[in-house]
Enzyme design. Structure first.
Site, PDB file in Angstrom:
ATOM      1  N   THR A   1       0.828  -1.215   0.000  1.00  0.00           N
ATOM      2  CA  THR A   1       0.000   0.000   0.000  1.00  0.00           C
ATOM      3  C   THR A   1       0.855   1.253   0.000  1.00  0.00           C
ATOM      4  O   THR A   1       0.456   2.289  -0.532  1.00  0.00           O
ATOM      5  CB  THR A   1      -0.936  -0.014   1.229  1.00  0.00           C
ATOM      6  OG1 THR A   1      -1.801  -1.127   1.099  1.00  0.00           O
ATOM      7  CG2 THR A   1      -1.777   1.233   1.320  1.00  0.00           C
TER       8      THR A   1
ATOM      9  N   TYR B   1      -8.036   0.786  -3.802  1.00  0.00           N
ATOM     10  CA  TYR B   1      -6.773   1.123  -4.449  1.00  0.00           C
ATOM     11  C   TYR B   1      -6.099  -0.163  -4.910  1.00  0.00           C
ATOM     12  O   TYR B   1      -6.511  -1.266  -4.542  1.00  0.00           O
ATOM     13  CB  TYR B   1      -5.840   1.863  -3.470  1.00  0.00           C
ATOM     14  CG  TYR B   1      -5.394   0.978  -2.335  1.00  0.00           C
ATOM     15  CD1 TYR B   1      -6.206   0.771  -1.224  1.00  0.00           C
ATOM     16  CD2 TYR B   1      -4.169   0.300  -2.388  1.00  0.00           C
ATOM     17  CE1 TYR B   1      -5.819  -0.070  -0.196  1.00  0.00           C
ATOM     18  CE2 TYR B   1      -3.775  -0.536  -1.352  1.00  0.00           C
ATOM     19  CZ  TYR B   1      -4.603  -0.718  -0.267  1.00  0.00           C
ATOM     20  OH  TYR B   1      -4.220  -1.555   0.739  1.00  0.00           O
TER      21      TYR B   1
ATOM     22  N   LYS C   1       0.487  -7.441  12.736  1.00  0.00           N
ATOM     23  CA  LYS C   1      -0.562  -6.530  12.267  1.00  0.00           C
ATOM     24  C   LYS C   1      -1.819  -6.894  13.034  1.00  0.00           C
ATOM     25  O   LYS C   1      -2.261  -8.039  13.013  1.00  0.00           O
ATOM     26  CB  LYS C   1      -0.750  -6.704  10.756  1.00  0.00           C
ATOM     27  CG  LYS C   1      -1.792  -5.759  10.175  1.00  0.00           C
ATOM     28  CD  LYS C   1      -1.870  -5.846   8.649  1.00  0.00           C
ATOM     29  CE  LYS C   1      -2.888  -4.859   8.117  1.00  0.00           C
ATOM     30  NZ  LYS C   1      -2.912  -4.773   6.647  1.00  0.00           N
TER      31      LYS C   1
ATOM     32  N   GLU D   1      -2.248 -29.615  28.275  1.00  0.00           N
ATOM     33  CA  GLU D   1      -3.354 -30.574  28.174  1.00  0.00           C
ATOM     34  C   GLU D   1      -3.065 -31.613  27.096  1.00  0.00           C
ATOM     35  O   GLU D   1      -3.924 -32.426  26.777  1.00  0.00           O
ATOM     36  CB  GLU D   1      -4.656 -29.832  27.837  1.00  0.00           C
ATOM     37  CG  GLU D   1      -5.149 -28.920  28.933  1.00  0.00           C
ATOM     38  CD  GLU D   1      -6.446 -28.222  28.556  1.00  0.00           C
ATOM     39  OE1 GLU D   1      -7.486 -28.890  28.459  1.00  0.00           O
ATOM     40  OE2 GLU D   1      -6.410 -27.001  28.347  1.00  0.00           O
TER      41      GLU D   1
ATOM     42  N   THR E   1       1.690  -4.252   4.275  1.00  0.00           N
ATOM     43  CA  THR E   1       1.571  -4.544   5.708  1.00  0.00           C
ATOM     44  C   THR E   1       1.003  -5.937   5.992  1.00  0.00           C
ATOM     45  O   THR E   1       1.183  -6.454   7.087  1.00  0.00           O
ATOM     46  CB  THR E   1       0.682  -3.495   6.410  1.00  0.00           C
ATOM     47  OG1 THR E   1      -0.604  -3.493   5.794  1.00  0.00           O
ATOM     48  CG2 THR E   1       1.305  -2.123   6.350  1.00  0.00           C
ATOM     49  N   ASP E   2       0.329  -6.548   5.000  1.00  0.00           N
ATOM     50  CA  ASP E   2      -0.343  -7.835   5.271  1.00  0.00           C
ATOM     51  C   ASP E   2       0.625  -8.907   5.773  1.00  0.00           C
ATOM     52  O   ASP E   2       0.308  -9.654   6.702  1.00  0.00           O
ATOM     53  CB  ASP E   2      -1.030  -8.366   3.998  1.00  0.00           C
ATOM     54  CG  ASP E   2      -2.245  -7.550   3.606  1.00  0.00           C
ATOM     55  OD1 ASP E   2      -2.569  -6.577   4.319  1.00  0.00           O
ATOM     56  OD2 ASP E   2      -2.880  -7.874   2.587  1.00  0.00           O
TER      57      ASP E   2
HETATM   58  N1  ASP Z   1      -2.615  -5.632   0.824  1.00  0.00           N
HETATM   59  C1  ASP Z   1      -1.640  -4.633   1.094  1.00  0.00           C
HETATM   60  C2  ASP Z   1      -0.282  -5.310   1.153  1.00  0.00           C
HETATM   61  O1  ASP Z   1       0.000  -5.997   2.082  1.00  0.00           O
HETATM   62  C3  ASP Z   1      -1.961  -3.942   2.368  1.00  0.00           C
HETATM   63  C4  ASP Z   1      -0.962  -2.936   2.870  1.00  0.00           C
HETATM   64  O2  ASP Z   1       0.135  -2.777   2.388  1.00  0.00           O
HETATM   65  O3  ASP Z   1      -1.308  -2.240   3.853  1.00  0.00           O
HETATM   66  O4  ASP Z   1       0.475  -5.178   0.229  1.00  0.00           O
END
Ligand code: ASP
Length: 352
Positions: free
Chosen positions: A38, A51, A190, A309, A117-118
């Site tokens: 992103t 996007y 995340k 357990e 971020t994923d």
């Molecule tokens: N789907 C995007 C990615 O991981 C989300 C992001 O970058 O926040 O590339």
């Protein structure tokens, strides 16, 4: 005469202390490796959330934040242009090899890696375990695309460059910098699919903070960061899959995987990595067939502990300790490149 010498020494010491905070143009060579995400995303409207990730090339990213050039000699390289949901083992190996080569050939003093971020936390942990050098590799992303109103990418990129340039980051190796916080790759996750304040370390908190151009560290993970897996000759990794646990789960997924050529299976169980009886039987079968079964837990924090357990010794399972399933998978894939000894692999989960 003595007074003059003393004055000179005091001024020199003051200048040295100031220099720690003030980074000049003569400072480090920072290479920015771009992979997409992103932070390089572009949308049709500044107010709508739709996007496409990974659209903006590295040069445009750098030109959008000219202030980064105040912190060092900046160069950029496009390694991939993907949304990080498409991150994969081949790209991880490529990234790791490239970073090792950059430091080996002394092409940079620090690296900033722009990333979606994923799966940022997975790439960060993989690199922490495979990059042989302890020079700063700062991984950064953003939650809003570059075209959005109040986008966070430019600020995050500037902060990441500051972190990379800071003398305080020397020896830190791979770290994650997002939203004014610095995290150890092992612990970061995340936590929200939509909020800006998404990255956190549930068990231990951030190791540092970035504010107004100042980089401050507070904590350091004591987990063995000198252990590195050599992936330089690998083109792939042993296949490890993840199965999620839930009430009334059927053993179908585990049974199907048992009949596939996978080498390891992370079972992300309920509570302390628990499973119901049918799934337990299927996992035991998988283990008997030689698949390395590792229990993690889906709660998002705490540890998965041995022999709580579950009769781990009897069933031949190992536990992920405080690693999430996605990070346990990475450590298991890398461990399996060196050994299939369960005792050694369990030790890895307690040490790395
Ligand atoms: N789907 C995007 C990615 O991981 C989300 C992001 O970058 O926040 O590339």
């Amino acid at each position: 005469m003595k007074k003059i010498v003393l004055l000179f020494l005091v001024s020199f010491a003051v200048l040295q202390i100031q220099a720690q905070d003030k980074i000049t143009k003569t400072s480090p060579r920072i290479m920015i490796l771009a992979t997409g995400g992103t932070i390089a995303g572009s949308g049709e409207s500044s107010t709508k959330s739709a996007y496409t990730a990974g659209k903006v090339p590295i040069d445009d990213l750098l030109n959008a934040v000219p202030q980064i050039h105040n912190y060092g000699k900046i160069t950029g390289e496009q390694v991939a242009s993907i949304g990080s949901q498409d991150m994969n083992v081949v790209t991880w190996l490529k990234l790791s090899n490239r970073i090792n080569q950059i430091f080996k050939e002394n092409l940079a003093d620090a690296i900033v890696l722009t990333h979606g971020t994923d799966t940022q936390e997975e790439t960060a942990y993989f690199l922490k375990l495979t990059v042989m050098y302890d020079k700063p590799v700062v991984i950064v992303g953003s939650m809003r695309p570059s075209t959005a109103m109040s986008q966070d990418g430019n600020r995050n990129l500037l902060d990441a460059v500051m972190v990379a340039a800071s003398p305080r980051s020397q020896g830190k190796g791979v770290i994650v910098a997002m939203n004014e916080k610095i995290f150890d790759p092992r612990d970061v996750t995340k936590s929200s699919s939509t909020n800006l304040e998404t990255f956190l370390s549930r068990n231990f908190g951030p190791i540092g903070l970035i504010y107004d151009g100042k980089v401050s560290y507070y904590y350091q993970s004591l987990r063995n960061s000198s252990k590195k897996f050599d992936v330089s000759k690998l083109t792939t990794l042993p296949q490890v899959e993840i199965v999620y646990g839930y009430a009334d789960a059927s053993p179908l997924t585990v049974t199907c995987l048992s009949n596939s050529p996978i080498k390891g299976l992370v079972y992300d169980g309920m509570g302390n990595g628990n499973f119901n009886e049918p799934v337990g039987k299927a996992l035991a079968e998988a283990s008997k067939k030689g698949i390395l079964v590792c229990r993690s837990n889906r709660t998002g924090s705490g540890r998965t502990t041995l022999e709580n357990e579950v009769d781990d010794a009897g069933l031949g399972f190992v536990v992920a300790d405080d690693l999430s399933a996605q990070k346990a998978r990475i450590l298991l894939m890398l461990s399996l490149t060196e050994t299939s000894d369960k005792i050694k692999i369990q030790q890895n989960f307690f040490e790395y």
